[in-house]
Design a protein around this motif. Structure first.
Motif, mmCIF file in Angstrom:
data_model
loop_
_atom_site.group_PDB
_atom_site.id
_atom_site.type_symbol
_atom_site.label_atom_id
_atom_site.label_comp_id
_atom_site.label_asym_id
_atom_site.label_seq_id
_atom_site.Cartn_x
_atom_site.Cartn_y
_atom_site.Cartn_z
ATOM 1 N N MET A 1 0.860 -1.166 0.000
ATOM 2 C CA MET A 1 0.000 0.000 0.000
ATOM 3 C C MET A 1 0.907 1.231 0.000
ATOM 4 O O MET A 1 1.934 1.255 0.663
ATOM 5 N N LYS A 2 0.477 2.258 -0.754
ATOM 6 C CA LYS A 2 1.289 3.477 -0.869
ATOM 7 C C LYS A 2 0.461 4.707 -0.493
ATOM 8 O O LYS A 2 -0.751 4.742 -0.684
ATOM 9 N N LEU A 3 1.176 5.684 0.011
ATOM 10 C CA LEU A 3 0.607 6.997 0.306
ATOM 11 C C LEU A 3 1.687 8.000 -0.069
ATOM 12 O O LEU A 3 2.721 7.615 -0.597
ATOM 13 N N ALA A 4 1.470 9.257 0.166
ATOM 14 C CA ALA A 4 2.425 10.283 -0.250
ATOM 15 C C ALA A 4 2.922 11.067 0.951
ATOM 16 O O ALA A 4 2.178 11.324 1.900
ATOM 17 N N ARG A 5 4.200 11.449 0.869
ATOM 18 C CA ARG A 5 4.827 12.268 1.911
ATOM 19 C C ARG A 5 5.207 13.629 1.339
ATOM 20 O O ARG A 5 5.584 13.739 0.176
ATOM 21 N N ALA A 6 5.135 14.635 2.179
ATOM 22 C CA ALA A 6 5.533 15.990 1.786
ATOM 23 C C ALA A 6 7.013 16.007 1.448
ATOM 24 O O ALA A 6 7.827 15.407 2.133
ATOM 25 N N ILE A 7 7.344 16.722 0.378
ATOM 26 C CA ILE A 7 8.740 16.876 -0.025
ATOM 27 C C ILE A 7 8.962 18.334 -0.411
ATOM 28 O O ILE A 7 8.078 18.977 -0.980
ATOM 29 N N HIS A 8 10.119 18.847 -0.042
ATOM 30 C CA HIS A 8 10.472 20.233 -0.362
ATOM 31 C C HIS A 8 11.785 20.261 -1.129
ATOM 32 O O HIS A 8 12.742 19.598 -0.739
ATOM 33 N N THR A 64 3.508 21.812 -1.786
ATOM 34 C CA THR A 64 3.316 21.792 -3.234
ATOM 35 C C THR A 64 3.572 20.426 -3.854
ATOM 36 O O THR A 64 2.843 20.002 -4.742
ATOM 37 N N PHE A 65 4.612 19.727 -3.382
ATOM 38 C CA PHE A 65 4.977 18.426 -3.942
ATOM 39 C C PHE A 65 4.859 17.341 -2.890
ATOM 40 O O PHE A 65 5.236 17.553 -1.728
ATOM 41 N N VAL A 66 4.375 16.172 -3.322
ATOM 42 C CA VAL A 66 4.413 14.978 -2.489
ATOM 43 C C VAL A 66 5.081 13.868 -3.287
ATOM 44 O O VAL A 66 5.066 13.878 -4.522
ATOM 45 N N ALA A 67 5.681 12.919 -2.572
ATOM 46 C CA ALA A 67 6.338 11.777 -3.198
ATOM 47 C C ALA A 67 5.675 10.495 -2.710
ATOM 48 O O ALA A 67 5.444 10.315 -1.512
ATOM 49 N N VAL A 68 5.370 9.621 -3.649
ATOM 50 C CA VAL A 68 4.723 8.349 -3.350
ATOM 51 C C VAL A 68 5.710 7.420 -2.643
ATOM 52 O O VAL A 68 6.858 7.287 -3.062
ATOM 53 N N THR A 69 5.244 6.782 -1.577
ATOM 54 C CA THR A 69 6.077 5.841 -0.831
ATOM 55 C C THR A 69 5.199 4.824 -0.113
ATOM 56 O O THR A 69 3.985 5.004 -0.004
ATOM 57 N N GLN A 70 5.813 3.772 0.386
ATOM 58 C CA GLN A 70 5.088 2.716 1.096
ATOM 59 C C GLN A 70 4.598 3.214 2.452
ATOM 60 O O GLN A 70 5.265 4.013 3.109
ATOM 61 N N ILE A 71 3.434 2.711 2.851
ATOM 62 C CA ILE A 71 2.902 2.967 4.189
ATOM 63 C C ILE A 71 2.406 1.640 4.747
ATOM 64 O O ILE A 71 1.918 0.787 4.004
ATOM 65 N N GLU A 72 2.532 1.470 6.037
ATOM 66 C CA GLU A 72 2.073 0.255 6.710
ATOM 67 C C GLU A 72 0.707 0.506 7.351
ATOM 68 O O GLU A 72 0.356 1.638 7.676
ATOM 69 N N GLU A 73 -0.039 -0.549 7.535
ATOM 70 C CA GLU A 73 -1.398 -0.447 8.073
ATOM 71 C C GLU A 73 -1.467 0.267 9.425
ATOM 72 O O GLU A 73 -2.361 1.102 9.615
ATOM 73 N N PRO A 74 -0.557 0.011 10.363
ATOM 74 C CA PRO A 74 -0.647 0.752 11.636
ATOM 75 C C PRO A 74 -0.507 2.275 11.445
ATOM 76 O O PRO A 74 -1.159 3.054 12.145
ATOM 77 N N GLU A 75 0.325 2.696 10.490
ATOM 78 C CA GLU A 75 0.463 4.124 10.203
ATOM 79 C C GLU A 75 -0.840 4.671 9.626
ATOM 80 O O GLU A 75 -1.287 5.762 9.988
ATOM 81 N N ARG A 76 -1.432 3.907 8.721
ATOM 82 C CA ARG A 76 -2.706 4.321 8.121
ATOM 83 C C ARG A 76 -3.771 4.487 9.204
ATOM 84 O O ARG A 76 -4.517 5.474 9.197
#
Length: 159
Positions: A1-8, A64-76
């Motif tokens: 599963m993937k979600l996005a993180r803020a990137i600058h 402004t930008f996010v980068a796609v990365t893996q996320i684990e169920e407990p984080e979700r």
């Protein structure tokens, strides 16, 4: 599963958003924030947040930008609870139990979007007000298309 993180890539988000997201925090579109907005609400830093900002799920700031990365169920699960609490605290949801399904849906939509992309893909969002409400469009920039030389400052440590 993937979600996005803020990137600058620079400090511009700290100048253009009323509240910038922190580098590395998980993000969603957050378009719900603008559901009752009109053209009169779109000025200054709020206009930038509306036009191009992803919503950070820790600071509830924009990026402004996010980068796609893996996320684990407990984080979700933790993010769902944090967003549900935000709905109670900021938007007047009656309680966290009522807000949790809506928060889960917001995060699920972002996960669905991210699952279509490889890790490290950059995403941008663009919004506009229409007669039907807020319209969002997304752009993906593949990791291999975003060469480091586009963002790096080149120099020498010996100078």
């Amino acid at each position: 599963m993937k979600l996005a993180r803020a990137i600058h890539f620079d400090e511009s988000d700290t100048r253009v958003y009323p509240s910038p997201a922190r580098t590395g925090e998980w993000c969603i579109s957050g378009g719900f924030e603008f559901s009752n907005w009109s053209d009169a609400d779109l000025s200054g830093k709020q206009r930038q947040a509306f036009s191009n900002g992803w919503l950070g799920l820790e600071t509830f700031g924009r990026v402004t930008f996010v980068a796609v990365t893996q996320i684990e169920e407990p984080e979700r699960a933790a993010l769902t609870d944090a967003l549900a609490q935000h709905f109670v605290s900021v938007y007047g949801a009656p309680d966290i139990d009522a807000a949790r399904p809506v928060a889960a849906d917001e995060i699920a939509q972002m996960i669905e979007m991210c699952d279509d992309h490889d890790p490290n893909t950059l995403l941008t969002v663009a919004r506009e007000l229409t007669e039907a409400g807020v319209r969002e469009t997304y752009r993906a920039i593949a990791a291999q298309d975003a060469g480091l030389e586009q963002f790096a400052i080149h120099g020498s440590l010996d100078e």
